[in-house]
Design a protein around this motif. Sequence first.
Motif, PDB file in Angstrom:
ATOM      1  N   THR A  67       0.839  -1.204   0.000  1.00 18.36           N
ATOM      2  CA  THR A  67       0.000   0.000   0.000  1.00 18.36           C
ATOM      3  C   THR A  67       0.874   1.254   0.000  1.00 18.36           C
ATOM      4  O   THR A  67       1.995   1.245   0.493  1.00 18.36           O
ATOM      5  N   CYS A  68       0.304   2.329  -0.521  1.00 17.04           N
ATOM      6  CA  CYS A  68       0.983   3.630  -0.561  1.00 17.04           C
ATOM      7  C   CYS A  68       1.126   4.185   0.847  1.00 17.04           C
ATOM      8  O   CYS A  68       0.176   4.183   1.616  1.00 17.04           O
ATOM      9  N   ARG A  69       2.325   4.705   1.190  1.00 15.61           N
ATOM     10  CA  ARG A  69       2.502   5.249   2.536  1.00 15.61           C
ATOM     11  C   ARG A  69       1.992   6.684   2.633  1.00 15.61           C
ATOM     12  O   ARG A  69       1.982   7.243   3.719  1.00 15.61           O
ATOM     13  N   GLY A  70       1.527   7.240   1.522  1.00  8.36           N
ATOM     14  CA  GLY A  70       0.900   8.561   1.578  1.00  8.36           C
ATOM     15  C   GLY A  70      -0.605   8.474   1.759  1.00  8.36           C
ATOM     16  O   GLY A  70      -1.170   9.110   2.643  1.00  8.36           O
ATOM     17  N   CYS A  71      -1.275   7.656   0.917  1.00  7.72           N
ATOM     18  CA  CYS A  71      -2.740   7.655   0.912  1.00  7.72           C
ATOM     19  C   CYS A  71      -3.358   6.306   1.257  1.00  7.72           C
ATOM     20  O   CYS A  71      -4.570   6.199   1.377  1.00  7.72           O
ATOM     21  N   GLY A  72      -2.532   5.265   1.378  1.00  8.14           N
ATOM     22  CA  GLY A  72      -3.067   3.951   1.701  1.00  8.14           C
ATOM     23  C   GLY A  72      -3.594   3.191   0.489  1.00  8.14           C
ATOM     24  O   GLY A  72      -4.042   2.050   0.614  1.00  8.14           O
ATOM     25  N   ILE A 122       5.438   4.625  -8.231  1.00  9.87           N
ATOM     26  CA  ILE A 122       4.625   5.837  -8.052  1.00  9.87           C
ATOM     27  C   ILE A 122       3.187   5.406  -7.780  1.00  9.87           C
ATOM     28  O   ILE A 122       2.699   4.451  -8.392  1.00  9.87           O
ATOM     29  N   CYS A 123       2.546   6.105  -6.841  1.00  9.32           N
ATOM     30  CA  CYS A 123       1.145   5.804  -6.522  1.00  9.32           C
ATOM     31  C   CYS A 123       0.249   6.472  -7.549  1.00  9.32           C
ATOM     32  O   CYS A 123       0.345   7.680  -7.776  1.00  9.32           O
ATOM     33  N   SER A 124      -0.624   5.695  -8.156  1.00  6.15           N
ATOM     34  CA  SER A 124      -1.520   6.237  -9.184  1.00  6.15           C
ATOM     35  C   SER A 124      -2.577   7.157  -8.589  1.00  6.15           C
ATOM     36  O   SER A 124      -3.212   7.908  -9.310  1.00  6.15           O
ATOM     37  N   GLU A 125      -2.771   7.088  -7.274  1.00  5.51           N
ATOM     38  CA  GLU A 125      -3.822   7.907  -6.675  1.00  5.51           C
ATOM     39  C   GLU A 125      -3.297   9.239  -6.144  1.00  5.51           C
ATOM     40  O   GLU A 125      -3.775  10.291  -6.548  1.00  5.51           O
ATOM     41  N   CYS A 126      -2.273   9.221  -5.263  1.00  2.00           N
ATOM     42  CA  CYS A 126      -1.794  10.489  -4.682  1.00  2.00           C
ATOM     43  C   CYS A 126      -0.478  10.939  -5.312  1.00  2.00           C
ATOM     44  O   CYS A 126       0.039  11.982  -4.952  1.00  2.00           O
ATOM     45  N   SER A 127       0.090  10.125  -6.224  1.00  2.00           N
ATOM     46  CA  SER A 127       1.316  10.436  -6.974  1.00  2.00           C
ATOM     47  C   SER A 127       2.595  10.392  -6.138  1.00  2.00           C
ATOM     48  O   SER A 127       3.648  10.803  -6.606  1.00  2.00           O
TER      49      SER A 127
HETATM   50 ZN   LIG Z   1      -0.927   7.211  -2.642  1.00  2.00          ZN
END
Ligand SMILES: [Zn+2]
Length: 417
Positions: free
Chosen positions: A13-18, A56-61
């Motif tokens: 999971t993304c550590r910025g937005c999950g 790269i996270c596709s949601e929060c970048s």
């Molecule tokens: Zn993210």
Amino acid sequence: MTTARALHHRRSTCRGCGGTKLASFLHLGETALANAFLRSEAEFAAEKRFPLEVVICSECSLVQLVDVIDPEALFSNYLYVTGTSDTMKVHNAEYAQTICGLLGLGPNDLVVEAASNDGSLLKHFLARGVRVLGVEPATNIAAKANADGVRTANEFFTTASARSLRTQYGAAAAVIANNVLAHVDEPVKFLAAAKAFLRPGGVVSVEAPYIEEFVEKNEYDTVYHEHLCYFSISALLAICERAGLRIFRVDRKTVHGGSIRMYAKAVEEAHEHAPAVLELARAERGRGFTSLARMQTLARAVDKQKSDLLALLRRLKSEGKTLGAYGAPAKGNTLLNFCGIGTDLVPFTVDKSPLKVGLFTPGMHLPVYHADELAKRRPDYCLILAWNFADEIMRQQAAYREAGGRFIVPIPTPRIV
Ligand SMILES: [Zn+2]
């Protein structure tokens, strides 16, 4: 060293937005931990290597690593001591001046620094008559800071430790996280802890390497296992929102190859991010800092840098030239490992940090000599691994240059200077 105890896990999971939509674009291979220097040749065989892959996270970048090493193994005897560079002294003096001016700090105010290292930054606040508290997990470095008169708690910075230290020392006018947010696996929790330490009207200030240089100047060597996030302002905004903070100012800084410093307040005191900050985020989207396609272009440039650098070093060697290197920073170890530059090509490096002299670099095992050895051994060419300090290094090594030595700066593209 401590690598034998290192625990490794891979995030999904993304550590910025999950979010779970993480797209891989750069794989730097299986590499040794960039700060796990070795004491002797006997340690080479047991050295551990871990994958080093950037997504790269596709949601929060948020650009980030998915391979996580246990921080106890990474940081408990950390060798990077911030006090060793002249450039950082100037930077730290400016940082203290800016924060003190912004908040009008005096002797009753407390400035807290999370991951305060040897207290190099906090000393500048002490000199201005402000109370300080460092929080530093590396036992050896926290002890050094305390011995130097910078009050430092030897622990990790968490919401629990922030609450307990706040009870003990009072609430903070400012909580500073200088070059550490990118190193924590849970940046949202880390910033929430910083917020928990603030007094009313207090400010969280975070400085981190900025993704602009990573993308546009090919700074892939800033990728190493400790450096988990590569922040754009866009991605920071998303993280701050989840931590209950709102950004009111962002400054650009030249340290660490290019950084941003953000200032934020609790959402209870500032309901929105500042319009100027939102405008910066819009502008960086236009430059591709949030785009997978742009990251894939970067990955191609990285491959080219590797082949160009190897071609240059091999040509010089085939011409009978001798080589050495300057610096033993984490970034240098990423570059040496990814390019496969060992002692057959570059027999040694030198460094000013007494903690590194006498050790071997992780992965490629270059012996680290004292900086004075460069002028004594006088290789024809010196590869600057600490290239972000290239000007300072070349000034200090005037004797080597005058004796005919030449420098190679490897990033963004290899060049002889
Ligand atoms: Zn993210």
